[in-house]
Design an enzyme around this catalytic site. Sequence first.
Site, PDB file in Angstrom:
ATOM      1  CG  LEU A  62     -37.435 -29.678  56.722  1.00 47.82           C
ATOM      2  CD1 LEU A  62     -35.985 -28.636  56.890  1.00 47.82           C
ATOM      3  CD2 LEU A  62     -38.526 -29.102  56.105  1.00 47.82           C
ATOM      4  CG  ASP A  63     -34.672 -34.611  60.280  1.00 51.32           C
ATOM      5  OD1 ASP A  63     -34.329 -35.170  59.520  1.00 51.32           O
ATOM      6  OD2 ASP A  63     -34.430 -34.346  61.313  1.00 51.32           O
ATOM      7  N   PRO A  64     -38.608 -35.118  59.162  1.00 48.36           N
ATOM      8  CG  PRO A  64     -40.420 -37.440  59.411  1.00 48.36           C
ATOM      9  CD  PRO A  64     -38.898 -36.860  59.678  1.00 48.36           C
ATOM     10  N   GLY A  65     -40.424 -33.446  62.212  1.00 49.47           N
ATOM     11  CA  GLY A  65     -40.389 -32.964  63.019  1.00 49.47           C
ATOM     12  C   GLY A  65     -40.539 -31.414  62.356  1.00 49.47           C
ATOM     13  CB  ALA A  66     -37.468 -29.770  60.197  1.00 53.01           C
TER      14      ALA A  66
END
Length: 301
Positions: free
Chosen positions: A46-50
């Site tokens: 899961l992307d850091p920004g998500a």
Amino acid sequence: MARKRRGRPVHGWLILDKPTGVTSAHAVARAKRTLDAEKAGHAGTLDPGATGLLALAFGEATKTVPFIADAHKSYRFTVRWGMSTATDDAEGAPLATSDLRPDRAAIVAALPEFTGDILQVPPQISAVKVDGERAYALARAGEILELAPRPLHVGRLALTDMPDADSATFEMSCGKGGYVRSIARDLGARLGCHGHVVALRRLATGPFNLDGAVSWEDLTAPDLAERILPLESALAGVPELCCPPALAVRILNGNAMALPGAGLADGETAWASRDGVPLAVGIWRGGALHPSRVFVLGDNR
């Protein structure tokens, strides 16, 4: 001499509601440290920004990671109209802008083109491999990549909110390998206004959802072990075959075993258990279960 593993045997799944700004690897390390676990991983970056669901696997549960990584996933995301970016999200440099803003009718009319079996070009910043290298590494080194489109099944894509003229919120469920950022990019292009993702939340992965998920703060709680789900949670929907105790050793040694198949077809995946303890998962073929992964749990050690 084999190096002794550090930590203690912990087996099962932990469902984290990941906050923004945290990498998936950092989340795994934090939980592993609290539990003093020998082995840990996750099922789907899961992307850091998500934010949202990140399934953490420990011990023998890591052998069931493919069942979660390959499962359908559900997301809620917000697209900002009027600009495309190099990363298809708010972190990237602007590529093109537009003053056009789509209305609800135009958005809804475009969604069927992005549902069902589609072809999707991954973002430049993605884990796709190009000549053995990750696309994100090449892109960050300044290369402009020509990534091939990949098949993707989108089960659902629905407009759920329009907070203002510049943005729209959607919910989507899709199969393995889907990129929400690509959906935002391509939908913006289809509507002629450009678009990029400004918020992304994973709601579910396979049998796991956010009900009862642990928080980031919970990952350091002394009672974290009590929140772990059993290994077989990842096998929900996969047929279970009960193995007589006398045959358990053969299964644990990786031998194919004839078990009551309950009408299984050749090529179907199933798992064997003894007194409720998972023994192995494998392929049913020729009236027998052929183990591909054997679990070493509890009194099976």
